[in-house]
Design an enzyme around this catalytic site. Structure first.
Site, PDB file in Angstrom:
ATOM      1  N   THR A 248      -1.931   4.822  -4.622  1.00  0.00           N
ATOM      2  CA  THR A 248      -1.472   6.185  -4.739  1.00  0.00           C
ATOM      3  C   THR A 248      -0.490   6.607  -3.786  1.00  0.00           C
ATOM      4  OG1 THR A 248      -3.493   6.956  -3.710  1.00  0.00           O
ATOM      5  CG2 THR A 248      -3.448   6.830  -6.064  1.00  0.00           C
ATOM      6  N   TRP A 249      -0.019   5.571  -2.810  1.00  0.00           N
ATOM      7  CA  TRP A 249       0.695   5.925  -1.745  1.00  0.00           C
ATOM      8  C   TRP A 249       2.042   6.431  -2.208  1.00  0.00           C
ATOM      9  CZ3 TRP A 249       4.529   2.120   1.272  1.00  0.00           C
ATOM     10  CH2 TRP A 249       5.019   2.608   2.404  1.00  0.00           C
TER      11      TRP A 249
ATOM     12  N   ASP B  47      -7.005   3.692  -4.954  1.00  0.00           N
ATOM     13  CA  ASP B  47      -6.999   3.761  -3.449  1.00  0.00           C
ATOM     14  C   ASP B  47      -6.317   4.782  -2.954  1.00  0.00           C
ATOM     15  OD1 ASP B  47      -7.408   1.946  -0.816  1.00  0.00           O
ATOM     16  OD2 ASP B  47      -5.183   2.343  -1.125  1.00  0.00           O
TER      17      ASP B  47
ATOM     18  N   TYR C 226      -1.610   9.829   2.960  1.00  0.00           N
ATOM     19  CA  TYR C 226      -0.575   9.762   2.213  1.00  0.00           C
ATOM     20  C   TYR C 226      -0.434  11.327   1.574  1.00  0.00           C
ATOM     21  CZ  TYR C 226      -2.059   4.940   1.445  1.00  0.00           C
ATOM     22  OH  TYR C 226      -2.130   3.840   1.754  1.00  0.00           O
TER      23      TYR C 226
ATOM     24  N   GLN D  98      -8.331  -4.470   3.553  1.00  0.00           N
ATOM     25  CA  GLN D  98      -7.274  -4.270   3.073  1.00  0.00           C
ATOM     26  C   GLN D  98      -5.912  -4.516   3.580  1.00  0.00           C
ATOM     27  OE1 GLN D  98      -4.797  -0.472   1.243  1.00  0.00           O
ATOM     28  NE2 GLN D  98      -6.984  -0.329   0.471  1.00  0.00           N
TER      29      GLN D  98
ATOM     30  N   LEU E 181       2.996  -5.802  -5.598  1.00  0.00           N
ATOM     31  CA  LEU E 181       4.573  -5.999  -6.114  1.00  0.00           C
ATOM     32  C   LEU E 181       5.630  -5.899  -5.057  1.00  0.00           C
ATOM     33  CD1 LEU E 181       3.851  -3.686  -9.357  1.00  0.00           C
ATOM     34  CD2 LEU E 181       3.821  -6.405  -9.340  1.00  0.00           C
TER      35      LEU E 181
ATOM     36  N   ARG F 251       6.372  -3.543  -3.016  1.00  0.00           N
ATOM     37  CA  ARG F 251       6.856  -2.477  -3.030  1.00  0.00           C
ATOM     38  C   ARG F 251       7.999  -2.016  -4.083  1.00  0.00           C
ATOM     39  NH1 ARG F 251       5.920  -3.310   2.542  1.00  0.00           N
ATOM     40  NH2 ARG F 251       4.258  -1.915   3.066  1.00  0.00           N
TER      41      ARG F 251
HETATM   42  P1  NAP Z   1       3.678  -1.909  -4.631  1.00  0.00           P
HETATM   43  O1  NAP Z   1       2.354  -1.555  -5.514  1.00  0.00           O
HETATM   44  O2  NAP Z   1       3.805  -3.396  -4.256  1.00  0.00           O
HETATM   45  O3  NAP Z   1       4.856  -1.355  -5.532  1.00  0.00           O
HETATM   46  C1  NAP Z   1       4.902  -0.194  -6.054  1.00  0.00           C
HETATM   47  C2  NAP Z   1       6.398  -0.028  -6.611  1.00  0.00           C
HETATM   48  O4  NAP Z   1       6.380  -0.906  -7.644  1.00  0.00           O
HETATM   49  C3  NAP Z   1       6.748   1.217  -7.128  1.00  0.00           C
HETATM   50  O5  NAP Z   1       7.954   1.719  -6.833  1.00  0.00           O
HETATM   51  C4  NAP Z   1       6.493   1.329  -8.475  1.00  0.00           C
HETATM   52  O6  NAP Z   1       7.280   2.186  -9.350  1.00  0.00           O
HETATM   53  C5  NAP Z   1       6.890  -0.117  -8.997  1.00  0.00           C
HETATM   54  N1  NAP Z   1       6.142  -0.666 -10.232  1.00  0.00           N
HETATM   55  C6  NAP Z   1       4.737  -0.506 -10.170  1.00  0.00           C
HETATM   56  N2  NAP Z   1       4.363  -1.164 -11.578  1.00  0.00           N
HETATM   57  C7  NAP Z   1       5.483  -1.916 -11.823  1.00  0.00           C
HETATM   58  C8  NAP Z   1       5.869  -2.583 -12.870  1.00  0.00           C
HETATM   59  N3  NAP Z   1       4.976  -2.934 -13.665  1.00  0.00           N
HETATM   60  N4  NAP Z   1       7.183  -3.215 -13.246  1.00  0.00           N
HETATM   61  C9  NAP Z   1       8.181  -2.921 -12.151  1.00  0.00           C
HETATM   62  N5  NAP Z   1       7.972  -2.079 -11.020  1.00  0.00           N
HETATM   63  C10 NAP Z   1       6.546  -1.516 -11.028  1.00  0.00           C
HETATM   64  O7  NAP Z   1       3.782  -1.134  -3.199  1.00  0.00           O
HETATM   65  P2  NAP Z   1       2.851   0.001  -2.642  1.00  0.00           P
HETATM   66  O8  NAP Z   1       2.682   1.319  -3.208  1.00  0.00           O
HETATM   67  O9  NAP Z   1       3.274  -0.195  -1.042  1.00  0.00           O
HETATM   68  O10 NAP Z   1       1.264  -0.584  -2.392  1.00  0.00           O
HETATM   69  C11 NAP Z   1       0.411  -0.309  -3.502  1.00  0.00           C
HETATM   70  C12 NAP Z   1      -0.752   0.545  -2.753  1.00  0.00           C
HETATM   71  O11 NAP Z   1      -1.327  -0.160  -1.719  1.00  0.00           O
HETATM   72  C13 NAP Z   1      -0.045   1.707  -2.275  1.00  0.00           C
HETATM   73  O12 NAP Z   1       0.080   2.862  -3.374  1.00  0.00           O
HETATM   74  C14 NAP Z   1      -1.270   1.960  -1.142  1.00  0.00           C
HETATM   75  O13 NAP Z   1      -2.478   2.624  -2.165  1.00  0.00           O
HETATM   76  C15 NAP Z   1      -1.826   0.864  -0.852  1.00  0.00           C
HETATM   77  N6  NAP Z   1      -1.254   0.702   0.630  1.00  0.00           N
HETATM   78  C16 NAP Z   1      -2.048   0.462   1.638  1.00  0.00           C
HETATM   79  C17 NAP Z   1      -1.445   0.288   2.965  1.00  0.00           C
HETATM   80  C18 NAP Z   1      -2.485   0.151   4.038  1.00  0.00           C
HETATM   81  O14 NAP Z   1      -1.873   0.327   5.194  1.00  0.00           O
HETATM   82  N7  NAP Z   1      -3.448  -0.183   3.839  1.00  0.00           N
HETATM   83  C19 NAP Z   1       0.066   0.355   3.054  1.00  0.00           C
HETATM   84  C20 NAP Z   1       0.770   0.346   1.922  1.00  0.00           C
HETATM   85  C21 NAP Z   1       0.079   0.448   0.625  1.00  0.00           C
HETATM   86  P3  NAP Z   1       6.922   3.394 -10.410  1.00  0.00           P
HETATM   87  O15 NAP Z   1       5.979   4.155  -9.674  1.00  0.00           O
HETATM   88  O16 NAP Z   1       7.822   4.049 -10.748  1.00  0.00           O
HETATM   89  O17 NAP Z   1       5.956   2.557 -11.504  1.00  0.00           O
END
Ligand code: NAP
Length: 269
Positions: free
Chosen positions: A21-22, A52, A57, A168, A199, A201
């Site tokens: 949910t970032w 998560d 956030y 994580q 994915l 990002r």
């Molecule tokens: P991600 O999940 O790798 O990618 C998210 C992006 O992909 C968004 O722009 C989303 O767009 C797009 N997307 C999602 N599903 C898709 C699909 N089926 N087809 C095409 N595009 C798609 O990146 P993230 O948000 O960085 O990582 C996921 C989560 O990990 C975060 O939200 C957070 O909870 C956690 N995180 C943790 C840390 C840490 O330090 N612990 C750091 C970074 C992230 P739409 O929203 O438009 O669908």
């Protein structure tokens, strides 16, 4: 159909695909917030139980989005949130947890994770506070995030009676450093690796995903990335999506599994 895995050494069954949910909570109008809530609810309807978030956030507003999405189903879902690196002193951990509980509208957090290590605070002090939260019934399981193997070992040693159930870290087809030691460590120690940014990002390397496999299984490149990153039983992935269509796609990514040789083929490219 959703697949479920055991969290660390616990008996807790958590969906292999969770939801990140970032960047949620930074909506410009109420309809955008409603879309975020609907995307999370769609994931729940399709069998995802893990969501998560983190206190940092959107300054806590991501936790408030989660609060809306879990209304009426709190006990059926598994909420993971995080305490920030600047709140790792004993009393700060306790206070940060209280604030997260209020924003999430719940009396307990399923998985409370240390968001980043902070070398300026003794890990024992942080872990003492984490264990107090467990004893007080405010937290069920303790996790870490962005910890090296060495930092994880130190955190485990600092716990009197609980375990670190997960670490994580960033892991995807594009970012694979975790394979050097964090992933093998988790596999050997029965700890869960929660893969963030699975994915890349949103920068999905479309052209590098074997067409033969997308066609054979009728899966999209994003689904293949999620299936690949969770090919080890020790891994859960938490893609973020604010769109219903993507939430559906992600939830269905592990309904079929590839053969080992197909996973090897993906690893090579
Ligand atoms: P991600 O999940 O790798 O990618 C998210 C992006 O992909 C968004 O722009 C989303 O767009 C797009 N997307 C999602 N599903 C898709 C699909 N089926 N087809 C095409 N595009 C798609 O990146 P993230 O948000 O960085 O990582 C996921 C989560 O990990 C975060 O939200 C957070 O909870 C956690 N995180 C943790 C840390 C840490 O330090 N612990 C750091 C970074 C992230 P739409 O929203 O438009 O669908």
């Amino acid at each position: 159909m959703m697949e479920y895995r055991r969290l660390g050494r616990t008996d807790e069954k958590v969906s292999t695909i969770g939801m990140g949910t970032w960047k949620m909570g930074v909506y410009r109008n109420p309809s955008e917030k409603a879309d975020e809530v609907r995307a999370i609810k769609t994931g729940f309807e399709l069998g995802i139980n893990l969501v998560d978030t983190a206190e940092v956030y959107a300054d806590g507003r991501s936790e408030q989005v989660v609060a809306e999405a879990i209304k009426g189903i709190r006990n059926d879902v598994f909420i993971a949130t995080k305490v920030s690196a600047e709140h790792l002193r004993h009393d700060d951990v306790i206070e940060a947890c209280e604030r997260s509980l209020r924003r999430l509208g719940t009396s307990y957090i399923d998985l409370y994770q240390v968001h980043w290590p902070n070398p300026r605070v003794p890990i024992r002090e942080t872990m003492t506070a984490m264990e107090k939260l467990v004893t007080d019934g405010k937290v069920r399981y303790i996790g870490v995030s962005n910890f090296s193997v060495q930092q994880t070992t130190a955190a485990r040693d600092a716990l009197a009676k609980s375990e670190i159930v997960s670490n994580q870290v960033e892991y995807s087809m594009v970012t694979r450093w975790a394979e050097a030691d964090v992933l093998p460590y988790c596999e050997n120690e029965n700890m869960t690796l929660i893969a963030y940014s699975p994915l890349a990002r949103g920068n999905i390397p479309q052209s590098r995903i074997p067409k033969k496999l997308t066609e054979k299984y009728g899966l999209t490149p994003a689904q293949i990335m999620l299936s690949w990153v969770t090919r080890s039983n020790a891994v859960l992935a938490i893609p973020k999506s604010a769109r219903i269509q993507h939430a559906r796609e992600n939830a269905r990514s592990v309904s079929v599994r590839f053969t080992q040789s197909e996973y090897d083929q993906m690893t090579k490219v």
